[in-house]
Design a protein around this motif. Structure first.
Motif, PDB file in Angstrom:
ATOM      1  N   LYS A   1      38.278-127.100   3.642  1.00 14.30           N
ATOM      2  CA  LYS A   1      37.996-128.340   2.916  1.00 14.30           C
ATOM      3  C   LYS A   1      39.255-129.168   2.683  1.00 14.30           C
ATOM      4  O   LYS A   1      39.165-130.333   2.310  1.00 14.30           O
ATOM      5  CB  LYS A   1      37.343-128.028   1.567  1.00 14.30           C
ATOM      6  CG  LYS A   1      35.916-127.594   1.668  1.00 14.30           C
ATOM      7  CD  LYS A   1      35.171-127.463   0.361  1.00 14.30           C
ATOM      8  CE  LYS A   1      35.951-127.268  -0.880  1.00 14.30           C
ATOM      9  NZ  LYS A   1      35.131-127.023  -2.078  1.00 14.30           N
ATOM     10  N   LEU A   2      40.405-128.592   2.910  1.00 16.44           N
ATOM     11  CA  LEU A   2      41.676-129.271   2.656  1.00 16.44           C
ATOM     12  C   LEU A   2      41.853-130.456   3.600  1.00 16.44           C
ATOM     13  O   LEU A   2      41.750-130.314   4.818  1.00 16.44           O
ATOM     14  CB  LEU A   2      42.831-128.276   2.832  1.00 16.44           C
ATOM     15  CG  LEU A   2      44.244-128.808   2.691  1.00 16.44           C
ATOM     16  CD1 LEU A   2      44.461-129.400   1.297  1.00 16.44           C
ATOM     17  CD2 LEU A   2      45.240-127.702   2.965  1.00 16.44           C
ATOM     18  N   SER A   3      42.127-131.604   3.021  1.00 18.96           N
ATOM     19  CA  SER A   3      42.354-132.804   3.835  1.00 18.96           C
ATOM     20  C   SER A   3      43.855-133.022   4.028  1.00 18.96           C
ATOM     21  O   SER A   3      44.668-132.578   3.212  1.00 18.96           O
ATOM     22  CB  SER A   3      41.747-134.028   3.155  1.00 18.96           C
ATOM     23  OG  SER A   3      42.517-134.403   2.030  1.00 18.96           O
ATOM     24  N   PRO A   4      44.213-133.727   5.101  1.00 14.50           N
ATOM     25  CA  PRO A   4      45.627-134.045   5.298  1.00 14.50           C
ATOM     26  C   PRO A   4      46.226-134.807   4.116  1.00 14.50           C
ATOM     27  O   PRO A   4      47.368-134.560   3.735  1.00 14.50           O
ATOM     28  CB  PRO A   4      45.633-134.901   6.560  1.00 14.50           C
ATOM     29  CG  PRO A   4      44.423-134.460   7.312  1.00 14.50           C
ATOM     30  CD  PRO A   4      43.398-134.152   6.249  1.00 14.50           C
ATOM     31  N   ALA A   5      45.455-135.697   3.516  1.00 16.27           N
ATOM     32  CA  ALA A   5      45.974-136.478   2.378  1.00 16.27           C
ATOM     33  C   ALA A   5      46.315-135.574   1.205  1.00 16.27           C
ATOM     34  O   ALA A   5      47.370-135.744   0.566  1.00 16.27           O
ATOM     35  CB  ALA A   5      44.948-137.524   1.960  1.00 16.27           C
ATOM     36  N   GLN A   6      45.452-134.600   0.897  1.00 13.71           N
ATOM     37  CA  GLN A   6      45.730-133.672  -0.203  1.00 13.71           C
ATOM     38  C   GLN A   6      46.998-132.877   0.072  1.00 13.71           C
ATOM     39  O   GLN A   6      47.850-132.722  -0.798  1.00 13.71           O
ATOM     40  CB  GLN A   6      44.567-132.693  -0.386  1.00 13.71           C
ATOM     41  CG  GLN A   6      43.304-133.305  -0.917  1.00 13.71           C
ATOM     42  CD  GLN A   6      42.150-132.326  -0.837  1.00 13.71           C
ATOM     43  OE1 GLN A   6      41.921-131.690   0.186  1.00 13.71           O
ATOM     44  NE2 GLN A   6      41.411-132.219  -1.921  1.00 13.71           N
ATOM     45  N   PHE A   7      47.095-132.366   1.288  1.00 12.89           N
ATOM     46  CA  PHE A   7      48.241-131.533   1.634  1.00 12.89           C
ATOM     47  C   PHE A   7      49.534-132.334   1.634  1.00 12.89           C
ATOM     48  O   PHE A   7      50.556-131.880   1.104  1.00 12.89           O
ATOM     49  CB  PHE A   7      48.028-130.872   3.001  1.00 12.89           C
ATOM     50  CG  PHE A   7      49.154-129.985   3.401  1.00 12.89           C
ATOM     51  CD1 PHE A   7      49.326-128.744   2.806  1.00 12.89           C
ATOM     52  CD2 PHE A   7      50.073-130.389   4.352  1.00 12.89           C
ATOM     53  CE1 PHE A   7      50.376-127.917   3.157  1.00 12.89           C
ATOM     54  CE2 PHE A   7      51.129-129.567   4.713  1.00 12.89           C
ATOM     55  CZ  PHE A   7      51.283-128.329   4.115  1.00 12.89           C
ATOM     56  N   MET A   8      49.517-133.529   2.205  1.00 16.96           N
ATOM     57  CA  MET A   8      50.732-134.330   2.278  1.00 16.96           C
ATOM     58  C   MET A   8      51.165-134.811   0.895  1.00 16.96           C
ATOM     59  O   MET A   8      52.358-134.885   0.608  1.00 16.96           O
ATOM     60  CB  MET A   8      50.544-135.510   3.235  1.00 16.96           C
ATOM     61  CG  MET A   8      50.292-135.078   4.685  1.00 16.96           C
ATOM     62  SD  MET A   8      51.429-133.824   5.320  1.00 16.96           S
ATOM     63  CE  MET A   8      52.911-134.773   5.507  1.00 16.96           C
ATOM     64  N   THR A   9      50.227-135.113   0.021  1.00 15.52           N
ATOM     65  CA  THR A   9      50.569-135.485  -1.353  1.00 15.52           C
ATOM     66  C   THR A   9      51.288-134.326  -2.035  1.00 15.52           C
ATOM     67  O   THR A   9      52.307-134.513  -2.706  1.00 15.52           O
ATOM     68  CB  THR A   9      49.311-135.883  -2.145  1.00 15.52           C
ATOM     69  OG1 THR A   9      48.729-137.023  -1.521  1.00 15.52           O
ATOM     70  CG2 THR A   9      49.644-136.188  -3.591  1.00 15.52           C
ATOM     71  N   TYR A  10      50.746-133.126  -1.849  1.00 12.72           N
ATOM     72  CA  TYR A  10      51.368-131.934  -2.426  1.00 12.72           C
ATOM     73  C   TYR A  10      52.787-131.739  -1.879  1.00 12.72           C
ATOM     74  O   TYR A  10      53.724-131.516  -2.657  1.00 12.72           O
ATOM     75  CB  TYR A  10      50.509-130.705  -2.128  1.00 12.72           C
ATOM     76  CG  TYR A  10      51.227-129.395  -2.320  1.00 12.72           C
ATOM     77  CD1 TYR A  10      51.432-128.871  -3.590  1.00 12.72           C
ATOM     78  CD2 TYR A  10      51.709-128.681  -1.228  1.00 12.72           C
ATOM     79  CE1 TYR A  10      52.100-127.673  -3.771  1.00 12.72           C
ATOM     80  CE2 TYR A  10      52.380-127.483  -1.401  1.00 12.72           C
ATOM     81  CZ  TYR A  10      52.569-126.989  -2.671  1.00 12.72           C
ATOM     82  OH  TYR A  10      53.241-125.799  -2.841  1.00 12.72           O
ATOM     83  N   THR A  11      52.964-131.824  -0.572  1.00 11.77           N
ATOM     84  CA  THR A  11      54.290-131.576   0.006  1.00 11.77           C
ATOM     85  C   THR A  11      55.296-132.631  -0.432  1.00 11.77           C
ATOM     86  O   THR A  11      56.453-132.315  -0.696  1.00 11.77           O
ATOM     87  CB  THR A  11      54.249-131.500   1.543  1.00 11.77           C
ATOM     88  OG1 THR A  11      53.690-132.700   2.075  1.00 11.77           O
ATOM     89  CG2 THR A  11      53.430-130.318   2.016  1.00 11.77           C
ATOM     90  N   GLN A  12      54.861-133.878  -0.534  1.00 11.80           N
ATOM     91  CA  GLN A  12      55.771-134.934  -0.985  1.00 11.80           C
ATOM     92  C   GLN A  12      56.159-134.743  -2.448  1.00 11.80           C
ATOM     93  O   GLN A  12      57.325-134.908  -2.818  1.00 11.80           O
ATOM     94  CB  GLN A  12      55.134-136.308  -0.776  1.00 11.80           C
ATOM     95  CG  GLN A  12      55.020-136.678   0.680  1.00 11.80           C
ATOM     96  CD  GLN A  12      54.212-137.941   0.901  1.00 11.80           C
ATOM     97  OE1 GLN A  12      53.613-138.485  -0.017  1.00 11.80           O
ATOM     98  NE2 GLN A  12      54.188-138.400   2.146  1.00 11.80           N
ATOM     99  N   THR A  13      55.201-134.372  -3.270  1.00 10.04           N
ATOM    100  CA  THR A  13      55.493-134.130  -4.687  1.00 10.04           C
ATOM    101  C   THR A  13      56.447-132.959  -4.847  1.00 10.04           C
ATOM    102  O   THR A  13      57.397-133.021  -5.630  1.00 10.04           O
ATOM    103  CB  THR A  13      54.191-133.871  -5.464  1.00 10.04           C
ATOM    104  OG1 THR A  13      53.327-134.996  -5.309  1.00 10.04           O
ATOM    105  CG2 THR A  13      54.468-133.650  -6.946  1.00 10.04           C
ATOM    106  N   GLU A  14      56.204-131.887  -4.098  1.00  8.90           N
ATOM    107  CA  GLU A  14      57.089-130.722  -4.164  1.00  8.90           C
ATOM    108  C   GLU A  14      58.495-131.069  -3.685  1.00  8.90           C
ATOM    109  O   GLU A  14      59.478-130.613  -4.265  1.00  8.90           O
ATOM    110  CB  GLU A  14      56.518-129.561  -3.351  1.00  8.90           C
ATOM    111  CG  GLU A  14      55.331-128.893  -3.998  1.00  8.90           C
ATOM    112  CD  GLU A  14      55.646-128.336  -5.377  1.00  8.90           C
ATOM    113  OE1 GLU A  14      56.601-127.542  -5.515  1.00  8.90           O
ATOM    114  OE2 GLU A  14      54.942-128.704  -6.336  1.00  8.90           O
ATOM    115  N   ALA A  15      58.591-131.869  -2.646  1.00  9.39           N
ATOM    116  CA  ALA A  15      59.906-132.267  -2.142  1.00  9.39           C
ATOM    117  C   ALA A  15      60.663-133.075  -3.199  1.00  9.39           C
ATOM    118  O   ALA A  15      61.863-132.874  -3.404  1.00  9.39           O
ATOM    119  CB  ALA A  15      59.758-133.074  -0.859  1.00  9.39           C
TER     120      ALA A  15
END
Length: 103
Positions: A64-78
């Motif tokens: 169910k994971l979308s690219p937008a969800q994942f990329m938001t997470y990675t950008q926030t973590e960065a």
């Protein structure tokens, strides 16, 4: 990562690899199996007992994971882990990047 989590990661690796390949197909070539796993463990299942989850629940959350969800997470973590805000203390940075409940 403890042994139980390592075993679960190994067991789920084919599903993680499939999702990684899907993201690569859509142009997100930097996505890795480990990155997807970290998202699930640190974000999606932050408050869940992962050891009690059934394999189909894990795969369902992954697919169910979308690219937008994942990329938001990675950008926030960065941003959270960078020195982009040198004037902020660790406490201020934690407040800035932690979700707030509506009053």
């Amino acid at each position: 990562m403890n042994q139980q989590m390592k075993d679960l990661y190994t067991h789920m690796f084919p599903a993680l690899e499939s999702k990684k390949n899907e993201f690569h197909f859509y142009g997100y070539s930097v996505v890795t199996e480990k990155g997807l796993w970290d998202y699930l463990v640190e974000k999606k299942w932050k408050r869940k007992d992962i050891a009690a989850m059934r394999p189909h629940e894990i795969v369902q959350d992954l697919f169910k994971l979308s690219p937008a969800q994942f990329m938001t997470y990675t950008q926030t973590e960065a941003q959270r882990n960078s020195s982009a805000f040198p004037e902020l203390s660790e406490e201020e940075r934690a407040i800035l990047f932690s979700p707030r409940k509506a009053d």
